[in-house]
Write a protein that holds these residues in place. Structure first.
Motif, PDB file in Angstrom:
ATOM      1  N   TYR A   1      20.444   5.598   3.646  1.00  0.00           N
ATOM      2  CA  TYR A   1      19.245   5.828   4.452  1.00  0.00           C
ATOM      3  C   TYR A   1      18.063   5.113   3.800  1.00  0.00           C
ATOM      4  CZ  TYR A   1      17.508   9.156   0.966  1.00  0.00           C
ATOM      5  OH  TYR A   1      17.053   9.726  -0.200  1.00  0.00           O
ATOM      6  N   LEU A   2      17.039   4.836   4.578  1.00  0.00           N
ATOM      7  CA  LEU A   2      15.819   4.178   4.086  1.00  0.00           C
ATOM      8  C   LEU A   2      14.633   4.685   4.879  1.00  0.00           C
ATOM      9  CD1 LEU A   2      14.243   1.995   2.494  1.00  0.00           C
ATOM     10  CD2 LEU A   2      14.851   0.375   4.301  1.00  0.00           C
ATOM     11  N   ILE A   3      13.627   5.175   4.185  1.00  0.00           N
ATOM     12  CA  ILE A   3      12.362   5.606   4.806  1.00  0.00           C
ATOM     13  C   ILE A   3      11.271   4.723   4.225  1.00  0.00           C
ATOM     14  CG2 ILE A   3      10.771   7.514   5.211  1.00  0.00           C
ATOM     15  CD1 ILE A   3      13.075   9.437   4.696  1.00  0.00           C
ATOM     16  N   THR A   4      10.608   3.952   5.071  1.00  0.00           N
ATOM     17  CA  THR A   4       9.637   2.957   4.607  1.00  0.00           C
ATOM     18  C   THR A   4       8.207   3.383   4.909  1.00  0.00           C
ATOM     19  OG1 THR A   4       9.804   1.771   6.701  1.00  0.00           O
ATOM     20  CG2 THR A   4      11.278   1.076   4.920  1.00  0.00           C
ATOM     21  N   ASN A   5       7.260   2.626   4.315  1.00  0.00           N
ATOM     22  CA  ASN A   5       5.823   2.822   4.528  1.00  0.00           C
ATOM     23  C   ASN A   5       5.409   4.279   4.301  1.00  0.00           C
ATOM     24  OD1 ASN A   5       5.792   0.125   5.207  1.00  0.00           O
ATOM     25  ND2 ASN A   5       4.365   0.419   6.895  1.00  0.00           N
ATOM     26  N   VAL A   6       5.800   4.804   3.164  1.00  0.00           N
ATOM     27  CA  VAL A   6       5.504   6.197   2.822  1.00  0.00           C
ATOM     28  C   VAL A   6       4.238   6.237   1.974  1.00  0.00           C
ATOM     29  CG1 VAL A   6       6.366   8.280   1.739  1.00  0.00           C
ATOM     30  CG2 VAL A   6       7.969   6.696   2.830  1.00  0.00           C
ATOM     31  N   PRO A   7       3.178   6.954   2.398  1.00  0.00           N
ATOM     32  CA  PRO A   7       1.980   7.070   1.573  1.00  0.00           C
ATOM     33  C   PRO A   7       2.292   7.758   0.245  1.00  0.00           C
ATOM     34  CG  PRO A   7       1.534   7.779   3.829  1.00  0.00           C
ATOM     35  CD  PRO A   7       3.022   7.610   3.709  1.00  0.00           C
ATOM     36  N   ARG A   8       1.543   7.391  -0.783  1.00  0.00           N
ATOM     37  CA  ARG A   8       1.774   7.957  -2.097  1.00  0.00           C
ATOM     38  C   ARG A   8       1.646   9.479  -2.066  1.00  0.00           C
ATOM     39  NH1 ARG A   8      -0.954  10.171  -6.079  1.00  0.00           N
ATOM     40  NH2 ARG A   8      -0.337   9.806  -8.250  1.00  0.00           N
ATOM     41  N   GLY A   9       2.494  10.175  -2.832  1.00  0.00           N
ATOM     42  CA  GLY A   9       2.413  11.619  -2.925  1.00  0.00           C
ATOM     43  C   GLY A   9       3.718  12.209  -3.422  1.00  0.00           C
ATOM     44  N   THR A  10       3.735  13.532  -3.518  1.00  0.00           N
ATOM     45  CA  THR A  10       4.935  14.270  -3.911  1.00  0.00           C
ATOM     46  C   THR A  10       5.506  14.937  -2.672  1.00  0.00           C
ATOM     47  OG1 THR A  10       4.059  14.656  -6.131  1.00  0.00           O
ATOM     48  CG2 THR A  10       5.866  16.065  -5.398  1.00  0.00           C
ATOM     49  N   TYR A  11       6.748  14.627  -2.345  1.00  0.00           N
ATOM     50  CA  TYR A  11       7.361  15.045  -1.082  1.00  0.00           C
ATOM     51  C   TYR A  11       8.511  16.016  -1.310  1.00  0.00           C
ATOM     52  CZ  TYR A  11       4.785  11.333   1.301  1.00  0.00           C
ATOM     53  OH  TYR A  11       3.789  10.542   1.815  1.00  0.00           O
ATOM     54  N   THR A  12       8.791  16.770  -0.263  1.00  0.00           N
ATOM     55  CA  THR A  12       9.983  17.600  -0.209  1.00  0.00           C
ATOM     56  C   THR A  12      11.008  16.890   0.675  1.00  0.00           C
ATOM     57  OG1 THR A  12       8.746  19.662  -0.495  1.00  0.00           O
ATOM     58  CG2 THR A  12      10.939  19.815   0.490  1.00  0.00           C
ATOM     59  N   LEU A  13      12.183  16.633   0.130  1.00  0.00           N
ATOM     60  CA  LEU A  13      13.234  15.925   0.864  1.00  0.00           C
ATOM     61  C   LEU A  13      14.288  16.928   1.312  1.00  0.00           C
ATOM     62  CD1 LEU A  13      14.862  12.539   0.094  1.00  0.00           C
ATOM     63  CD2 LEU A  13      16.344  14.540   0.336  1.00  0.00           C
ATOM     64  N   ARG A  14      14.657  16.837   2.588  1.00  0.00           N
ATOM     65  CA  ARG A  14      15.702  17.694   3.147  1.00  0.00           C
ATOM     66  C   ARG A  14      16.781  16.818   3.779  1.00  0.00           C
ATOM     67  NH1 ARG A  14      14.045  23.047   3.660  1.00  0.00           N
ATOM     68  NH2 ARG A  14      11.808  23.343   3.298  1.00  0.00           N
ATOM     69  N   ALA A  15      18.039  17.143   3.492  1.00  0.00           N
ATOM     70  CA  ALA A  15      19.181  16.453   4.092  1.00  0.00           C
ATOM     71  C   ALA A  15      20.055  17.498   4.774  1.00  0.00           C
ATOM     72  CB  ALA A  15      19.972  15.693   3.036  1.00  0.00           C
ATOM     73  N   THR A  16      20.251  17.334   6.084  1.00  0.00           N
ATOM     74  CA  THR A  16      21.014  18.325   6.867  1.00  0.00           C
ATOM     75  C   THR A  16      22.102  17.641   7.681  1.00  0.00           C
ATOM     76  OG1 THR A  16      19.427  18.201   8.684  1.00  0.00           O
ATOM     77  CG2 THR A  16      19.047  19.892   7.024  1.00  0.00           C
ATOM     78  N   MET A  17      23.250  18.348   7.772  1.00  0.00           N
ATOM     79  CA  MET A  17      24.397  17.837   8.544  1.00  0.00           C
ATOM     80  C   MET A  17      25.287  19.029   8.883  1.00  0.00           C
ATOM     81  SD  MET A  17      25.981  15.137   9.765  1.00  0.00           S
ATOM     82  CE  MET A  17      27.620  14.552  10.216  1.00  0.00           C
ATOM     83  N   SER A  18      25.719  19.100  10.108  1.00  0.00           N
ATOM     84  CA  SER A  18      26.578  20.212  10.526  1.00  0.00           C
ATOM     85  C   SER A  18      27.835  20.252   9.670  1.00  0.00           C
ATOM     86  CB  SER A  18      26.958  20.053  12.006  1.00  0.00           C
ATOM     87  OG  SER A  18      27.828  21.078  12.411  1.00  0.00           O
TER      88      SER A  18
ATOM     89  N   LEU B   1       0.802  -1.226   0.000  1.00  0.00           N
ATOM     90  CA  LEU B   1       0.000   0.000   0.000  1.00  0.00           C
ATOM     91  C   LEU B   1       0.833   1.272   0.000  1.00  0.00           C
ATOM     92  CD1 LEU B   1      -2.844  -0.849   2.537  1.00  0.00           C
ATOM     93  CD2 LEU B   1      -2.897  -0.953   0.057  1.00  0.00           C
ATOM     94  N   TYR B   2       2.133   1.133   0.177  1.00  0.00           N
ATOM     95  CA  TYR B   2       2.970   2.307   0.350  1.00  0.00           C
ATOM     96  C   TYR B   2       4.184   2.237  -0.570  1.00  0.00           C
ATOM     97  CZ  TYR B   2       0.252   2.038   4.649  1.00  0.00           C
ATOM     98  OH  TYR B   2      -0.773   1.918   5.551  1.00  0.00           O
ATOM     99  N   GLY B   3       4.992   3.269  -0.503  1.00  0.00           N
ATOM    100  CA  GLY B   3       6.261   3.285  -1.200  1.00  0.00           C
ATOM    101  C   GLY B   3       7.390   3.468  -0.218  1.00  0.00           C
ATOM    102  N   SER B   4       8.594   3.514  -0.713  1.00  0.00           N
ATOM    103  CA  SER B   4       9.773   3.734   0.118  1.00  0.00           C
ATOM    104  C   SER B   4      10.684   4.741  -0.575  1.00  0.00           C
ATOM    105  CB  SER B   4      10.535   2.424   0.352  1.00  0.00           C
ATOM    106  OG  SER B   4       9.757   1.498   1.062  1.00  0.00           O
ATOM    107  N   VAL B   5      11.494   5.427   0.230  1.00  0.00           N
ATOM    108  CA  VAL B   5      12.505   6.354  -0.282  1.00  0.00           C
ATOM    109  C   VAL B   5      13.845   5.909   0.286  1.00  0.00           C
ATOM    110  CG1 VAL B   5      13.278   8.735  -0.459  1.00  0.00           C
ATOM    111  CG2 VAL B   5      10.832   8.229  -0.368  1.00  0.00           C
ATOM    112  N   SER B   6      14.805   5.703  -0.588  1.00  0.00           N
ATOM    113  CA  SER B   6      16.131   5.285  -0.122  1.00  0.00           C
ATOM    114  C   SER B   6      17.187   5.958  -0.985  1.00  0.00           C
ATOM    115  CB  SER B   6      16.277   3.760  -0.187  1.00  0.00           C
ATOM    116  OG  SER B   6      16.277   3.316  -1.535  1.00  0.00           O
ATOM    117  N   GLY B   7      18.414   5.915  -0.513  1.00  0.00           N
ATOM    118  CA  GLY B   7      19.505   6.498  -1.277  1.00  0.00           C
ATOM    119  C   GLY B   7      20.776   6.540  -0.464  1.00  0.00           C
TER     120      GLY B   7
END
Length: 546
Positions: free
Chosen positions: A78-95, A36-42
C-alpha cells in the motif's frame, strides 16, 4: 540608492492563468516523498508471510482528524502519498483478520515512512494495538538529509537573531553560518553556508514550497521566518530528487506551522544589553572621565507571540505569529584623523630625527622641479603655506573632528549605536475539503528600518563599525497558496505557487544636505545629493534621463 521591487505580484488574467497551470499540474505518483509532505508505505502480510491484497489501511491525525485511506494491491503493498507532517494512528482492517492499530506513526517532510503490518487471523472486533513509536529508518531513498524539528528550533539556544539557519552548523558537511552583508542591506539577517565544498550561491531554500532568494544577493534568502513559526526544516545535501531543484549544495525546505483542533500558542521574549556584556578589548575611550574605558550602550530585544487553532473543527484551521526585533547595538571604531598642526600644514614633526614616535617624511613642493618629479624642493621646515591649500579641503577638514587619542595614527575613536527595528508577521490557513483534497494559503511580511551614524558626523566617512551610514528601509512580502488532491492511490494533483515582493530604499546620512559638493565644500560641477536626484539612480542607470 533606491533598490528595485522584486517579483511584483501578477494581476488579472495572467495571474489566473499561471495559478491554474501550476495548481492543476498532474503527475503519476511513485513510492517517494514530496517536498512539502511525507508518505506512508508498507506491506501487509499474514503470520506465514503471505501477502494479503484488499486490506484497507487508514491513517488519521488526532490533532486535526484528517485521514487518508489506501487499499493493498495484489502484492499486499500500500502507499499513502502527500501526507502532512504529524503523528498518525494507522489502522489496517480485513474481514477474517484482527484489526491492527499503530498509534504512533510519525510522518515527516520529504520522508517515506515505512510501516509493515502483520495481520493475525481472528474476528474483526478483536484489535492488536501497537503504542510504541516507530523507528524513522529511511530505506526507500538514497537521499542524504537532516531533519530539524520544531522542538529543536524552539528549545536549542539560537544566536544570530534567533535565526533557525544557525542550526545548519549541525549538518554534516556545512561550514558555520555567517553574515555576508551589512545589516542596512540585509535586515532579515540571513546566514550563508558552504555545503560539501560548494559555493554558497548553490544552496536553495524553499519556504512552504516557494523558492526564497534575494535576487541582488542570491546567497541570502529573501525572507527568514521566525523560529516560533517553523514546523520543520528539511536539509538535503546529497542525492536529493530533481523536484528539489535549483540546488547544487543544499536543498532546504522550510515548512511553517499550521493550526489544529486545539487552540494553542506561545509568548516569548529575549533581551541582552551592554550592562551585562564584557567591554570590547579594543575600546579605550573614557567618556565619563572615571579613568576606565567605557562600554558603549547597546541592547537587543526579540519578543513576540504565536496563536493557532480551529476556525471550523476538523475542517478549517489558522495559525499566526508576530515577532519584533528592536536593537541598538554598540559600535566602536578607531581611525586616523589629521591633528591640528597637520590641518594648519605643519608637518615639522615628520622631519627625520624630530620625533622618534613619528615616522619620517619630507613634504615636497609639487610646483618645483621637473615635470617628471625630479629636482623638486621640500617645503621649508615641512610646513605647507596656507595659500597653497585647497579651500574645499580646508572646509572638509573643519567638518572632521579632531583627535581624541594621542599620536598621529589611530588617534580618533568614536562609539555609536546601530539601530534596527524589525517586525515579522506570519499567517497561515488550512482547509480540508475531504480526506482526498486539502488547500492552504499563507502570508508573511517583514518591515525593517536600520539607522547607522556616520563616524565623522557631517563629514560622513561611513558608518561607525563599518558599512554605509544613513538609513535603510526594507519591506518583504511573501504570498503562498497550495493544494493536494489525491484522485486515486496512484494519480494525484499537487501544486503550490508563491510570490516574493521586496522593496528596499537606502538613504545616506547626507541625503538632506542638498548639493554637498557645491554648496558645502564649494566644488563646482559636483553631483547633487538631493533625494529626488538619488531616486533617479537605480542599478547604476539614470532613470530620469539627462
Amino acid at each position: 540608492m533606491r533598490g528595485q521591487r522584486l517579483f511584483r505580484p501578477i494581476r488579472g488574467t495572467l495571474w489566473g492563468a499561471v495559478v491554474l497551470a501550476l495548481l492543476c499540474f498532474a503527475s503519476l505518483d511513485t513510492a517517494r516523498a514530496q517536498v512539502l509532505y511525507g508518505s506512508v508505505s508498507g506491506n501487509v502480510r499474514d503470520t506465514t508471510g503471505g501477502a494479503i491484497p484488499g486490506v484497507e489501511v487508514t491513517i488519521t491525525n488526532p490533532a486535526t482528524n484528517f485521514s487518508q485511506t489506501a487499499v493493498t494491491n495484489e502484492a499486499g503493498a500500500y502507499l499513502i502519498t502527500n501526507v502532512p507532517r504529524g503523528t498518525y494512528t494507522l489502522r489496517a482492517t480485513m474481514s477474517g483478520f484482527r484489526e491492527f492499530v499503530n498509534e504512533n506513526v510519525v510522518v515527516t517532510v520529504g520522508n517515506v515512512t515505512r510501516q509493515d503490518v502483520t495481520l493475525q487471523v481472528g474476528g474483526v472486533a478483536e484489535t492488536i494495538t501497537v503504542s510504541g513509536a516507530s523507528t524513522l529508518l529511511q530505506t526507500d531513498t538514497s537521499e542524504v538529509k537532516v531533519q530539524v524539528e520544531s522542538k529543536e528550533i524552539t528549545d536549542l539556544p539560537l544566536n544570530q537573531y534567533r535565526n533557525y539557519q544557525s542550526l545548519l552548523n549541525l549538518v554534516p558537511g556545512a561550514t558555520p553560518g555567517e553574515f555576508q552583508n551589512a545589516v542596512t542591506d540585509t535586515p532579515g539577517r540571513a546566514l550563508t553556508t558552504n555545503v560539501n565544498g560548494t559555493a554558497r550561491n548553490n544552496n536553495n531554500t524553499r519556504i512552504d514550497g516557494a523558492q526564497s532568494v534575494n535576487i541582488w544577493l542570491p546567497h541570502h534568502t529573501a525572507y527568514v521566518p521566525p523560529s516560533e513559526t517553523i514546523e520543520v526544516v528539511n536539509v538535503s545535501t546529497n542525492n536529493f530528487d530533481a523536484e528539489q531543484g535549483f540546488a547544487g549544495g543544499a536543498a532546504l525546505t522550510v515548512v511553517t506551522k499550521s493550526g489544529t483542533n486545539e487552540l494553542s500558542g506561545s509568548v516569548f521574549g529575549y533581551h541582552e544589553n551592554s550592562a551585562l556584556n564584557a567591554r570590547d578589548f579594543f575600546n579605550y575611550l573614557d567618556d565619563d572621565g572615571d579613568g576606565e574605558a567605557d562600554n558603549p550602550a547597546g541592547r537587543r530585544s526579540i519578543t513576540g507571540f504565536t496563536l493557532g487553532g480551529p476556525i471550523m473543527k476538523d475542517k478549517f484551521f489558522f495559525f499566526g505569529g508576530w515577532e519584533g526585533t528592536f536593537q541598538g547595538l554598540a559600535r566602536t571604531q578607531t581611525v586616523t584623523v589629521a591633528t591640528a598642526a597637520q590641518r594648519a600644514g605643519d608637518f615639522s614633526a615628520f622631519l627625520p630625527g624630530a620625533d622618534p614616535n613619528v615616522p619620517d617624511a619630507i613634504i615636497f613642493d609639487p610646483l618645483s622641479g621637473n615635470p617628471d618629479g625630479t629636482g623638486r624642493t621640500p617645503f621649508p621646515n615641512n610646513i605647507i603655506p596656507q595659500d597653497r591649500m585647497s579651500p574645499a579641503a580646508r572646509t572638509l577638514q573643519d567638518l572632521v573632528p579632531l583627535p581624541n587619542l594621542p599620536g598621529v595614527t589611530d588617534n580618533f575613536e568614536r562609539s555609536g549605536t546601530e539601530a534596527l527595528d524589525r517586525h515579522n508577521i506570519d499567517a497561515k490557513v488550512d482547509y480540508y475539503f475531504s480526506e482526498n483534497y486539502r488547500t492552504w494559503g499563507k502570508f508573511s511580511f517583514m518591515d525593517a528600518e536600520v539607522t547607522k551614524d556616520a563616524i565623522f558626523g557631517p563629514a560622513g566617512g561611513g558608518a561607525i563599525g563599518g558599512g554605509g551610514d544613513g538609513r535603510g528601509l526594507t519591506d518583504v512580502k511573501v504570498y503562498g497558496i497550495g493544494h493536494t488532491w489525491t484522485i486515486t492511490p496512484t494519480f494525484l494533483m499537487d501544486g503550490n505557487f508563491g510570490v516574493n515582493d521586496m522593496d528596499q530604499e537606502v538613504l545616506t546620512a547626507d541625503i538632506d544636505t542638498g548639493n554637498f559638493g557645491q554648496e558645502v565644500l564649494g566644488i563646482p560641477g559636483t553631483n547633487s545629493t538631493e533625494p529626488q536626484s538619488r531616486a533617479c539612480m537605480v542599478g547604476g542607470i539614470n532613470r530620469c534621463g539627462g
